[in-house]
Enzyme design. Structure first.
Site, short mmCIF file in Angstrom:
data_model
loop_
_atom_site.label_atom_id
_atom_site.label_comp_id
_atom_site.label_asym_id
_atom_site.label_seq_id
_atom_site.Cartn_x
_atom_site.Cartn_y
_atom_site.Cartn_z
N ASP A 25 0.83 -1.21 0.00
CA ASP A 25 0.00 0.00 0.00
C ASP A 25 0.87 1.26 0.00
O ASP A 25 1.99 1.25 0.52
CB ASP A 25 -0.91 -0.02 1.24
CG ASP A 25 -2.08 0.94 1.10
OD1 ASP A 25 -2.36 1.40 -0.03
OD2 ASP A 25 -2.72 1.23 2.13
N HIS A 42 2.43 3.42 -9.00
CA HIS A 42 2.17 2.00 -9.26
C HIS A 42 3.31 1.37 -10.06
O HIS A 42 3.70 0.23 -9.80
CB HIS A 42 0.85 1.82 -10.01
CG HIS A 42 -0.36 2.21 -9.19
ND1 HIS A 42 -0.53 1.79 -7.88
CD2 HIS A 42 -1.44 2.97 -9.48
CE1 HIS A 42 -1.67 2.29 -7.42
NE2 HIS A 42 -2.24 3.01 -8.36
N LEU A 136 10.76 -20.50 -5.01
CA LEU A 136 9.87 -19.55 -4.33
C LEU A 136 8.47 -19.69 -4.91
O LEU A 136 8.30 -19.75 -6.13
CB LEU A 136 10.35 -18.10 -4.55
CG LEU A 136 9.43 -17.02 -3.97
CD1 LEU A 136 9.47 -17.01 -2.44
CD2 LEU A 136 9.79 -15.63 -4.51
C1 IPE Z 1 -1.60 0.21 -3.31
O1 IPE Z 1 -1.38 1.56 -3.35
C2 IPE Z 1 -1.81 -0.39 -4.66
C3 IPE Z 1 -3.21 -0.72 -4.96
C4 IPE Z 1 -4.20 -0.67 -4.12
C5 IPE Z 1 -3.51 -1.11 -6.32
P1 IPE Z 1 -2.57 2.62 -3.35
O2 IPE Z 1 -2.94 2.89 -4.75
O3 IPE Z 1 -3.69 2.16 -2.48
O4 IPE Z 1 -1.85 3.86 -2.70
P2 IPE Z 1 -2.47 4.89 -1.68
O5 IPE Z 1 -2.97 4.10 -0.52
O6 IPE Z 1 -3.56 5.61 -2.39
O7 IPE Z 1 -1.32 5.76 -1.32
C1 IPE Z 2 -5.53 -2.67 -0.26
O1 IPE Z 2 -5.16 -1.34 -0.37
C2 IPE Z 2 -5.48 -3.34 -1.59
C3 IPE Z 2 -4.15 -3.51 -2.17
C4 IPE Z 2 -3.03 -3.19 -1.61
C5 IPE Z 2 -4.12 -4.12 -3.47
P1 IPE Z 2 -6.25 -0.18 -0.54
O2 IPE Z 2 -5.50 1.08 -0.55
O3 IPE Z 2 -7.12 -0.47 -1.69
O4 IPE Z 2 -7.12 -0.35 0.78
P2 IPE Z 2 -7.88 0.72 1.68
O5 IPE Z 2 -8.76 1.52 0.75
O6 IPE Z 2 -6.85 1.55 2.35
O7 IPE Z 2 -8.66 -0.12 2.64
MG MG Z 3 -4.09 2.40 -0.54
#
Ligand code: IPE
Ligand code: IPE
Ligand code: MG
Length: 243
Positions: A25, A42, A136
């Protein structure tokens, strides 16, 4: 399902988790902080995945499960969703040969029907290509939601019961119907970016996992961060309800 202490591997004085699961995240915030589009975060996140995957075997981690896209992530803008799907396709196309040669077995969990057919084809092809690998076990959760998985597994189980294959279902029977059939349960779940929730990730399998929440954003998460977390895991006393 493996809840026993043997799930972790004793290495020297400390215990190593055999199966690490990661909620990657913070990609969006990492990019936004720099004034860049979220997709740049990403892309950087995907580079981190490559690095972490390569570091795992030498750290004694046999199973790595990563959360790449949740059933809830479809709520994001079309641009972001399509951009993420493109990153997944590219990752598989570019990494296929390397992963296969490095002994990585790649699998996917989550519902596939909603994914682009081309991506589905790439996923099936790399799963088949790496099926014999054992160095792995890399599992990527795409369109994954724990509740969705439990629901799909319950329907499969009901079918087995209706067909007389099973009379009274056990925990193992349900585990065998999950997308993660054949995977040991995760010993450790790591979430980056400072959020302290599980966001629908492996609720059945991680029932007895240890959790680590780190403020580091996923694009900044290095093998050194992972090594420090693994060292801390070794200090934990996992009692599994015993004394
Ligand atoms: C995690 O990073 C990747 C996915 C959920 C696809 P985020 O896209 O949720 O990044 P933040 O939480 O908005 O910073
Ligand atoms: C969880 O992250 C999903 C992934 C890392 C793929 P999100 O950013 O989507 O989750 P929330 O919105 O913080 O719960
Ligand atoms: Mg996120």
């Amino acid at each position: 399902m493996v809840l026993a202490k043997e799930a972790s591997v004793a290495s020297g004085a400390t215990t190593r988790p055999r199966h690490v699961a990661v909620i990657m995240d913070g990609n969006g915030r990492w990019a936004t902080e720099r004034g860049w589009p979220r997709l740049v975060g990403h892309r950087r996140g995907a580079e981190r995945v490559k690095q972490i995957v390569r570091a795992c075997p030498d750290m004694g981690v046999d199973w790595l499960t990563i959360y790449a896209f949740s059933t809830e992530n479809w709520k994001r803008s079309t641009e972001e969703v399509l951009g993420l799907m493109k990153i997944f396709r590219r990752y598989i196309e570019r990494e296929a040969v390397g992963l296969a040669g490095e002994g990585v077995r790649m699998r996917f969990i989550g519902g596939r029907e909603r994914l682009d057919p081309k991506l589905q084809g790439l996923m099936a092809a790399i799963e088949a290509r790496t099926a014999g690998n054992t160095r792995l076990n890399l599992t990527v959760a795409i369109n994954y939601g724990g509740r969705d998985e439990i629901l799909r597994a319950t329907n499969r189980l009901a079918q087995k019961i209706a067909q007389g294959e099973i009379s009274s279902a056990t925990e193992n029977d349900l585990s065998d119907c999950m997308d993660t059939a054949g995977h040991p349960d995760p010993d450790l779940v790591i979430r980056t970016s400072g959020e302290t929730r599980t966001s629908n990730f492996l609720p059945w399998q991680a029932a007895y996992a240890e959790y680590e929440f780190t403020p580091t954003l996923w694009p900044d998460f290095t093998p050194d961060h992972l090594a420090a977390i693994l060292d801390r895991f070794g200090m934990r006393d996992r009692r599994f309800g015993g004394v």
